[in-house]
Scaffold this motif. Structure first.
Motif, PDB file in Angstrom:
ATOM      1  N   LYS A 193      62.459  37.122  56.150  1.00  0.00           N
ATOM      2  CA  LYS A 193      63.251  35.892  55.998  1.00  0.00           C
ATOM      3  C   LYS A 193      63.468  35.593  54.533  1.00  0.00           C
ATOM      4  O   LYS A 193      64.570  35.188  54.130  1.00  0.00           O
ATOM      5  CB  LYS A 193      62.557  34.714  56.684  1.00  0.00           C
ATOM      6  CG  LYS A 193      62.648  34.749  58.188  1.00  0.00           C
ATOM      7  CD  LYS A 193      61.908  33.565  58.788  1.00  0.00           C
ATOM      8  CE  LYS A 193      61.825  33.708  60.313  1.00  0.00           C
ATOM      9  NZ  LYS A 193      60.998  32.656  60.907  1.00  0.00           N
ATOM     10  N   GLU A 221      57.667  39.204  59.255  1.00  0.00           N
ATOM     11  CA  GLU A 221      58.766  38.291  59.595  1.00  0.00           C
ATOM     12  C   GLU A 221      59.023  37.288  58.470  1.00  0.00           C
ATOM     13  O   GLU A 221      60.171  37.021  58.115  1.00  0.00           O
ATOM     14  CB  GLU A 221      58.452  37.561  60.904  1.00  0.00           C
ATOM     15  CG  GLU A 221      58.546  38.462  62.110  1.00  0.00           C
ATOM     16  CD  GLU A 221      58.031  37.816  63.398  1.00  0.00           C
ATOM     17  OE1 GLU A 221      57.614  36.639  63.368  1.00  0.00           O
ATOM     18  OE2 GLU A 221      58.046  38.514  64.431  1.00  0.00           O
ATOM     19  N   GLU A 222      57.956  36.734  57.881  1.00  0.00           N
ATOM     20  CA  GLU A 222      58.108  35.777  56.787  1.00  0.00           C
ATOM     21  C   GLU A 222      58.772  36.434  55.579  1.00  0.00           C
ATOM     22  O   GLU A 222      59.673  35.858  54.959  1.00  0.00           O
ATOM     23  CB  GLU A 222      56.747  35.202  56.392  1.00  0.00           C
ATOM     24  CG  GLU A 222      56.160  34.260  57.414  1.00  0.00           C
ATOM     25  CD  GLU A 222      54.705  33.877  57.114  1.00  0.00           C
ATOM     26  OE1 GLU A 222      54.121  34.403  56.122  1.00  0.00           O
ATOM     27  OE2 GLU A 222      54.154  33.069  57.868  1.00  0.00           O
ATOM     28  N   TYR A 267      47.253  42.837  64.318  1.00  0.00           N
ATOM     29  CA  TYR A 267      48.663  43.109  64.561  1.00  0.00           C
ATOM     30  C   TYR A 267      49.482  41.831  64.387  1.00  0.00           C
ATOM     31  O   TYR A 267      50.525  41.839  63.737  1.00  0.00           O
ATOM     32  CB  TYR A 267      48.847  43.680  65.979  1.00  0.00           C
ATOM     33  CG  TYR A 267      50.293  43.861  66.377  1.00  0.00           C
ATOM     34  CD1 TYR A 267      51.007  44.969  65.938  1.00  0.00           C
ATOM     35  CD2 TYR A 267      50.940  42.920  67.170  1.00  0.00           C
ATOM     36  CE1 TYR A 267      52.336  45.137  66.288  1.00  0.00           C
ATOM     37  CE2 TYR A 267      52.268  43.082  67.520  1.00  0.00           C
ATOM     38  CZ  TYR A 267      52.955  44.180  67.082  1.00  0.00           C
ATOM     39  OH  TYR A 267      54.275  44.341  67.423  1.00  0.00           O
ATOM     40  N   HIS A 268      48.995  40.736  64.937  1.00  0.00           N
ATOM     41  CA  HIS A 268      49.706  39.458  64.847  1.00  0.00           C
ATOM     42  C   HIS A 268      49.862  39.022  63.377  1.00  0.00           C
ATOM     43  O   HIS A 268      50.936  38.569  62.971  1.00  0.00           O
ATOM     44  CB  HIS A 268      48.970  38.374  65.647  1.00  0.00           C
ATOM     45  CG  HIS A 268      49.626  37.032  65.566  1.00  0.00           C
ATOM     46  ND1 HIS A 268      50.813  36.752  66.214  1.00  0.00           N
ATOM     47  CD2 HIS A 268      49.275  35.910  64.892  1.00  0.00           C
ATOM     48  CE1 HIS A 268      51.161  35.504  65.940  1.00  0.00           C
ATOM     49  NE2 HIS A 268      50.237  34.976  65.143  1.00  0.00           N
ATOM     50  N   GLU A 269      48.814  39.167  62.587  1.00  0.00           N
ATOM     51  CA  GLU A 269      48.893  38.800  61.163  1.00  0.00           C
ATOM     52  C   GLU A 269      49.912  39.673  60.431  1.00  0.00           C
ATOM     53  O   GLU A 269      50.684  39.173  59.603  1.00  0.00           O
ATOM     54  CB  GLU A 269      47.518  38.940  60.502  1.00  0.00           C
ATOM     55  CG  GLU A 269      46.517  37.895  60.954  1.00  0.00           C
ATOM     56  CD  GLU A 269      45.114  38.177  60.454  1.00  0.00           C
ATOM     57  OE1 GLU A 269      44.428  37.215  60.057  1.00  0.00           O
ATOM     58  OE2 GLU A 269      44.702  39.354  60.461  1.00  0.00           O
ATOM     59  N   MET A 307      52.569  41.217  61.734  1.00  0.00           N
ATOM     60  CA  MET A 307      53.926  40.894  62.187  1.00  0.00           C
ATOM     61  C   MET A 307      54.390  39.554  61.615  1.00  0.00           C
ATOM     62  O   MET A 307      55.548  39.420  61.213  1.00  0.00           O
ATOM     63  CB  MET A 307      54.004  40.888  63.713  1.00  0.00           C
ATOM     64  CG  MET A 307      53.812  42.261  64.321  1.00  0.00           C
ATOM     65  SD  MET A 307      54.866  43.555  63.610  1.00  0.00           S
ATOM     66  CE  MET A 307      56.486  42.963  64.065  1.00  0.00           C
ATOM     67  N   THR A 308      53.496  38.579  61.550  1.00  0.00           N
ATOM     68  CA  THR A 308      53.848  37.277  60.997  1.00  0.00           C
ATOM     69  C   THR A 308      54.255  37.419  59.534  1.00  0.00           C
ATOM     70  O   THR A 308      55.278  36.873  59.110  1.00  0.00           O
ATOM     71  CB  THR A 308      52.660  36.296  61.125  1.00  0.00           C
ATOM     72  OG1 THR A 308      52.332  36.163  62.512  1.00  0.00           O
ATOM     73  CG2 THR A 308      52.982  34.948  60.532  1.00  0.00           C
ATOM     74  N   THR A 309      53.479  38.184  58.786  1.00  0.00           N
ATOM     75  CA  THR A 309      53.783  38.380  57.370  1.00  0.00           C
ATOM     76  C   THR A 309      55.099  39.138  57.198  1.00  0.00           C
ATOM     77  O   THR A 309      55.918  38.784  56.343  1.00  0.00           O
ATOM     78  CB  THR A 309      52.634  39.130  56.667  1.00  0.00           C
ATOM     79  OG1 THR A 309      51.431  38.384  56.833  1.00  0.00           O
ATOM     80  CG2 THR A 309      52.922  39.317  55.185  1.00  0.00           C
TER      81      THR A 309
END
Length: 124
Positions: free
Chosen positions: A119, A115-116, A107-109, A111-113
Motif C-alpha cells: 500500500k 500488504e502494508e 505467516y499472518h505477520e 502477510m500483514t507487513t
C-alpha cells in the motif's frame, strides 16, 4: 555489473544469476547479443574460462543460444523466459519466507507487513 563477489558461492553462478536478473528486468531482451566471452570477462574482472562456463550453463538451461561465428544470444523462446521469471520469483519468495520464519515471524505477520508495504509503494 558489481565486481564484488560473495566468497561463499561460485563466481560463475553469481554471474549467471546476474544475467538472469537482467533478462527478467528487461535489460536484455529476446534475441539480444551478449558481449563476447573476452569482453565480458574484462568487464566483470574474471577469467575468460569463467565466462565461457557461464555461457555454456545458460545455453544448457535454454536461456541463451550460441550461433557459430556470431556469438551468444538471449533465447527468443518467450515461454522459456517466462519459466525463468517464475523460477526466480518463487526462489525469492521462498528465501523470504524461510528467513522470516527463522526469525520467528508468523505467516499472518508476514502477510500483514507485505500488504502494508505494498500500500505504501502504491501511494508513492
Amino acid at each position: 555489473m558489481n565486481h564484488e563477489f560473495n566468497r561463499h558461492k561460485p563466481i560463475y553462478k553469481q554471474i549467471m544469476e546476474h544475467i538472469c536478473q537482467d533478462i527478467v528486468r528487461g535489460t536484455y531482451e529476446h534475441g539480444d547479443k551478449l558481449p563476447s566471452v573476452r569482453d565480458f570477462a574484462v568487464q566483470v574482472g574474471v577469467n575468460a574460462n569463467t565466462i565461457q562456463r557461464v555461457y555454456q550453463e545458460l545455453e544448457r538451461d535454454g536461456i541463451v543460444e550460441s550461433k557459430r561465428g556470431q556469438g551468444t544470444f538471449i533465447t527468443e523462446n518467450e515461454e522459456r523466459i517466462n519459466v525463468l521469471k517464475e523460477e526466480m520469483k518463487k526462489e525469492i519468495v521462498q528465501r523470504f519466507i524461510t528467513d522470516m520464519m527463522k526469525m520467528g515471524f508468523t505467516y499472518h505477520e508476514m502477510m500483514t507487513t507485505i500488504e502494508e508495504e505494498a500500500k505504501n509503494d502504491d501511494s508513492s
